[in-house]
Design a protein around this motif. Structure first.
Motif, short mmCIF file in Angstrom:
data_model
loop_
_atom_site.label_atom_id
_atom_site.label_comp_id
_atom_site.label_asym_id
_atom_site.label_seq_id
_atom_site.Cartn_x
_atom_site.Cartn_y
_atom_site.Cartn_z
N ILE A 326 0.85 -1.20 0.00
CA ILE A 326 0.00 0.00 0.00
C ILE A 326 0.88 1.25 0.00
CG2 ILE A 326 -1.71 1.29 1.34
CD1 ILE A 326 -2.56 -1.54 2.42
N ARG A 327 1.86 1.26 0.89
CA ARG A 327 2.76 2.43 0.96
C ARG A 327 3.54 2.60 -0.35
NH1 ARG A 327 5.87 5.46 -0.33
NH2 ARG A 327 7.52 6.53 0.82
N GLU A 328 4.09 1.50 -0.85
CA GLU A 328 4.91 1.61 -2.06
C GLU A 328 4.05 1.85 -3.29
OE1 GLU A 328 7.51 -1.80 -2.16
OE2 GLU A 328 8.39 -1.28 -0.23
N GLY A 376 5.48 10.11 3.15
CA GLY A 376 6.93 10.11 3.09
C GLY A 376 7.60 9.62 4.36
N HIS A 377 8.90 9.83 4.34
CA HIS A 377 9.78 9.25 5.36
C HIS A 377 9.90 10.26 6.50
CE1 HIS A 377 10.62 7.09 1.62
NE2 HIS A 377 11.01 8.23 1.09
N ILE A 378 8.80 10.45 7.27
CA ILE A 378 8.87 11.57 8.23
C ILE A 378 9.85 11.30 9.35
CG2 ILE A 378 6.69 12.73 7.74
CD1 ILE A 378 5.65 11.48 10.34
N VAL A 383 9.36 14.87 3.61
CA VAL A 383 7.94 14.83 3.24
C VAL A 383 7.81 14.86 1.71
CG1 VAL A 383 5.70 15.99 3.46
CG2 VAL A 383 7.37 16.13 5.33
N HIS A 384 7.05 13.93 1.15
CA HIS A 384 6.68 14.02 -0.26
C HIS A 384 5.35 14.75 -0.31
CE1 HIS A 384 10.07 11.68 -1.32
NE2 HIS A 384 9.64 10.57 -0.75
N PHE A 385 5.42 16.04 -0.65
CA PHE A 385 4.21 16.88 -0.65
C PHE A 385 3.79 17.06 -2.11
CE2 PHE A 385 1.27 20.19 -0.11
CZ PHE A 385 0.89 20.21 1.21
N ALA A 423 15.34 16.34 -0.83
CA ALA A 423 15.83 15.52 0.28
C ALA A 423 16.54 14.27 -0.22
CB ALA A 423 14.67 15.12 1.18
N GLU A 424 15.95 13.61 -1.25
CA GLU A 424 16.53 12.31 -1.64
C GLU A 424 16.52 12.06 -3.15
OE1 GLU A 424 14.29 9.01 0.00
OE2 GLU A 424 12.45 9.63 -1.00
N HIS A 425 15.81 12.83 -3.93
CA HIS A 425 15.69 12.52 -5.37
C HIS A 425 16.76 13.19 -6.23
CE1 HIS A 425 11.14 11.62 -4.64
NE2 HIS A 425 11.92 10.62 -4.28
N GLY A 426 17.49 14.15 -5.67
CA GLY A 426 18.58 14.77 -6.42
C GLY A 426 18.14 16.00 -7.20
ZN ZN Z 1 10.75 8.78 -0.89
#
Ligand code: ZN
Ligand code: FAD
Ligand code: 2HG
Length: 472
Positions: A326-328, A376-378, A383-385, A423-426
């Motif tokens: 569900i999360r993925e 997201g990975h709080i 946060v993926h907003f 944060a993480e995607h570059g």
């Molecule tokens: Zn992520």
């Protein structure tokens, strides 16, 4: 051009120089936002061939775009539309070279797919903790080049923290051999880290030695909580009660769950009600998921607070996988609903509730019909907003018309809170100018100096990551 192709075919063999329609899947990014053209896609077999390809390209002034699994979110692996650049695909460098269970290390070629690297470690009862929704396609070289984060950063760190050694082909074709398994080596600058997160602008990673961890049991829970602040408080309590056993702490808003329900109806969220959800995973050296242990007692105690509305614990691996699906599934659900304008922000952990509240208020005030997807990975302050077009609106037209304004508002807010717009995607091409806008001038100056020194002709992933200097 023909001569360049012949020279490249002389290195990798004609069968591994793809042209025309054979290049189709390499010249568009995963989200379909960036469409390029390539002179050719070159598929070398090993580091020596990569080095030779680089030398041929440098001698002929051909730009090179390194590509792993092509799952990146910022257009970093897509060639520009000129048709003059070559894509250097690492997909044939796909061997697991060694797993040393006693030393807790593995050495892989850069093109090994993340899920295959995880499986190779698991065969030796070891855990490669890097994990993310794209793991069936993304490659170790791409993970390192983007310094990927994912679902277990809270405990194990980002890709950067998992690397012990690297082999890299530099922009002049020399091979930098830092493929060490040493845990301690203070002999000068930590050069490998220069290439982690460099998105292929400083060289091509051809192999890596990674740190492994013990493969232990896990407990996975899903809880609905009163609000984002309650989620953060729950994490803080659980870390203390469980002796820091929390490996993942993922926030999922009711908006995002709604998108999953709609686009992927086969997936059933475990708790029907609730505006705010968290998916929690803890490691447990003592027990299988269904057995009681110190960690399950800590989970039960932490979940028994006023801020938690309801909770379920996965009873077996099938239930655990169902929760993670569900999360993925959220990115796929967004894609099925027309795609989203993505914001991959991070702020200090204590500022996460305020960011979510203020960002939601900004979007509601200025784009009241837009649909949100907040997750997201709080546990990492990440946060993926994401913002989806209004129901029934043309998603592409919305992105083109409103995307820049929405992103500026949400990035400005993160910046004002001393947070990050990536944060993480570059950076890639998508956020190159954003980096130019928010980046510290001294840091940008150092980045440009490194780029110019290592790649003076600007042929290694041209136009990516490094912002163009402002004219003086
Ligand atoms: Zn992520
Ligand atoms: P690519 O997309 O091929 O390339 C990415 C960049 O790295 C490009 O600039 C490219 O030039 C460069 N590059 C690739 N290989 C090399 C190499 N060998 N040497 C030098 N440069 C190279 N990201 C996260 O951080 N966390 C997540 O949780 C996450 N979840 C995702 C879920 C989905 C469904 C999708 C589609 C993507 C997700 N991503 C996530 C984004 C993406 O998967 C990661 O950025 C990943 O690390 C990219 O790896 P790749 O092999 O696909 O790289
Ligand atoms: C995730 O956490 C990925 O699932 C993707 O980083 C985030 O699609 C996104 O916005």
């Amino acid at each position: 051009m023909q001569q360049s192709l012949e020279a490249l075919a002389g290195v990798v063999g004609a069968a591994h120089v793809l042209t025309g329609s054979d290049t189709a899947r390499y010249v568009v990014d995963e989200r379909g936002l960036f469409h390029g053209r390539a002179l050719a896609v070159i598929r070398p077999a090993d580091a020596r061939e990569v080095a030779e390809v680089v030398r041929v390209c440098v001698a002929r002034g051909v730009g090179m775009v390194p590509q792993g699994g092509n799952t990146g979110y910022c257009g970093g692996a897509t060639p520009d539309p000129s048709g003059t650049q070559v894509v250097v695909s690492l997909e044939r460098l796909n061997a697991v070279l060694a797993v040393d269970a006693n030393a807790y290390t593995m050495t892989v070629q850069a093109g090994v797919v993340l899920a295959q690297a995880q499986a190779a470690a698991a065969q030796h009862a070891r855990l490669l903790p890097l994990s993310m929704g794209s793991q069936e396609s993304c490659q170790i070289g791409g993970n390192l080049s983007t310094n990927a984060g994912g679902l277990a950063v809270l405990k194990y760190g980002t890709a950067r923290e998992l690397v012990l050694g690297l082999e890299v082909v530099l922009p002049d074709g020399r091979i930098l051999d830092r493929l060490t398994t040493l845990r301690k080596d203070n002999t000068g600058y930590d050069l490998k880290q220069l290439f982690v997160g460099a998105e292929g602008t400083l060289g091509i990673i051809t192999a890596a030695t990674l740190k492994l961890h013990p493969a232990v049991g896990r407990h996975t829970a899903w809880a609905s909580v009163r609000d984002v602040a309650a989620a953060c408080a729950l994490l803080a309590d659980l870390r203390a009660l469980s002796a820091d056993a929390v490996t993942s702490f993922e926030y999922i808003s009711a908006h995002s769950l709604g998108h999953v329900r709609r686009a992927l109806p086969a997936l059933t969220p475990p708790l029907a009600a609730g505006e705010h959800h968290v998916l929690i995973e803890c490691l447990d050296p003592e027990a299988e998921p269904r057995e009681e242990s110190a960690v399950t007692r800590a989970l039960a105690q932490a979940l028994d607070t006023a801020g938690v509305e309801d909770a379920v614990l996965a009873q077996n691996e099938t239930q655990r996988r169902a929760l993670w699906r569900i999360r993925e599934g959220i990115p796929a659900a967004e894609k099925a609903l027309g795609g989203s304008i993505k914001h991959d922000v991070s702020v200090a952990l204590g500022d996460v509730p305020a960011y979510v509240e203020r960002a939601s208020a900004v979007v509601r005030a200025r784009w009241p019909e837009a649909r949100l997807s907040i997750y997201g990975h709080i546990g990492d302050g990440n946060v993926h907003f994401n913002v989806l077009a209004p129901e029934a609106a043309d998603a592409d037209a919305f992105r083109r018309g409103e995307g820049a304004g929405i992103s500026t508002a949400l990035h400005d807010l993160a910046h004002a809170m001393r947070g990050s717009f990536s944060a993480e995607h570059g950076i890639g091409v998508l956020k190159r100018d954003t980096l130019g806008h928010y980046g510290d001038p001294v840091a940008l100056d150092v980045m440009r100096a490194l780029k110019e020194r290592l790649d003076p002709r600007g042929l290694m992933n041209p136009g990516k990551l490094v912002p163009v200097a402002a004219a003086v």
